[in-house]
Design a protein around this motif. Structure first.
Motif: not given
Length: 258
Positions: A194-213
């Protein structure tokens, strides 16, 4: 259940290490609450919901075996894959196959040599997909230089989720007008929670992420935003593009971006 068999393929005079990836799904019913409020009879694999995502590398051969423990046929469709000369593995129930009868099994052979990117697998029979029989399929790039473009791969699988088996809704739709009908899928799931119960996705500054949606939805559109951030879209529905700046994404059922 997941197993790997290594193969050596000759391509253009070069030796390419590929794998035959074997995945087995015991498809069955399970009573579960995925939205934190209602429990009903959903459909999962190997006693699990969400079903773990499938990862392969371009060039691998995916062998996906479905063992049907339901009381109705099952079919599985790899959404977005071309299935050139292999339409019999496309998994469209009563279109390219009759479906796997109850108590039987079938193995889908899915070639990935011509495609990479972000896809998903779902039932293509009745309402089984929206009842839970769906998961992400990620085909990682064989070209190592593309992997060097980002530091981490993050999956964001979005699902619509209702409060009862969707066969019930289907029966009502046969007799009721759609006008004024309340939504039957009031919950949004992110990576199966459930989106209201899910844990946040944490991103580290300076790193590049490929977010697959991935919109693994059957009914609703999703809007995805990262407030204060601009995303660079590099792939849409498994097709790579020149990086394109976007402040958000609108995804209809079945659409994928990264």
């Amino acid at each position: 259940m997941l197993a790997y068999t290594l193969l050596i393929l000759l391509a253009g005079g070069l030796q390419v290490l590929a794998a035959r990836v074997k995945v087995t799904w015991d498809v069955g019913y399970l009573n579960i609450s995925r939205d934190g409020s209602t429990t009903w009879r959903a459909i999962g694999a190997n006693g699990q919901l969400p079903i773990p995502p499938i990862y392969v590398t371009q060039g691998d051969i995916l062998e996906l075996t479905a063992i049907n423990h339901l009381d109705k046929p099952v079919s599985l469709h790899a959404h977005g894959l071309f299935q050139r000369n292999s339409a019999y593995y496309d998994g469209a129930g009563f279109t390219t196959e009759c479906g796997i009868p109850p108590g039987s099994q079938f193995t889908y052979i899915i070639e990935t040599r011509d495609q990479s990117g972000t896809y998903w697998v779902h039932s293509h029979y009745g309402t089984e997909g929206i009842d839970g029989l769906r998961t992400a399929l990620v085909i990682l790039d064989q070209d190592a230089s593309l992997l060097d473009e980002y530091d981490e791969d993050v999956l964001l699988a979005l699902e619509d989720w209702g409060q009862e088996p969707n066969d019930n809704l289907l029966e009502r739709l046969k007799t009721l007008s759609l006008v004024g009908m309340p939504p039957n899928h009031p919950s949004v799931l992110i990576n199966g929670i459930n989106a209201n119960l899910s844990q946040p996705i944490r991103f580290t500054p300076g790193r590049r992420y490929r977010l697959r949606v991935i919109s693994m939805s059957f009914t609703y559109w999703f809007k995805v935003r990262l407030p204060g951030h601009t995303m660079q879209v590099i792939e849409a529905d498994g097709i790579y593009s020149q990086p394109s700046a976007a402040d958000g994404l609108d995804l209809g059922p079945g659409q994928r971006y990264s």
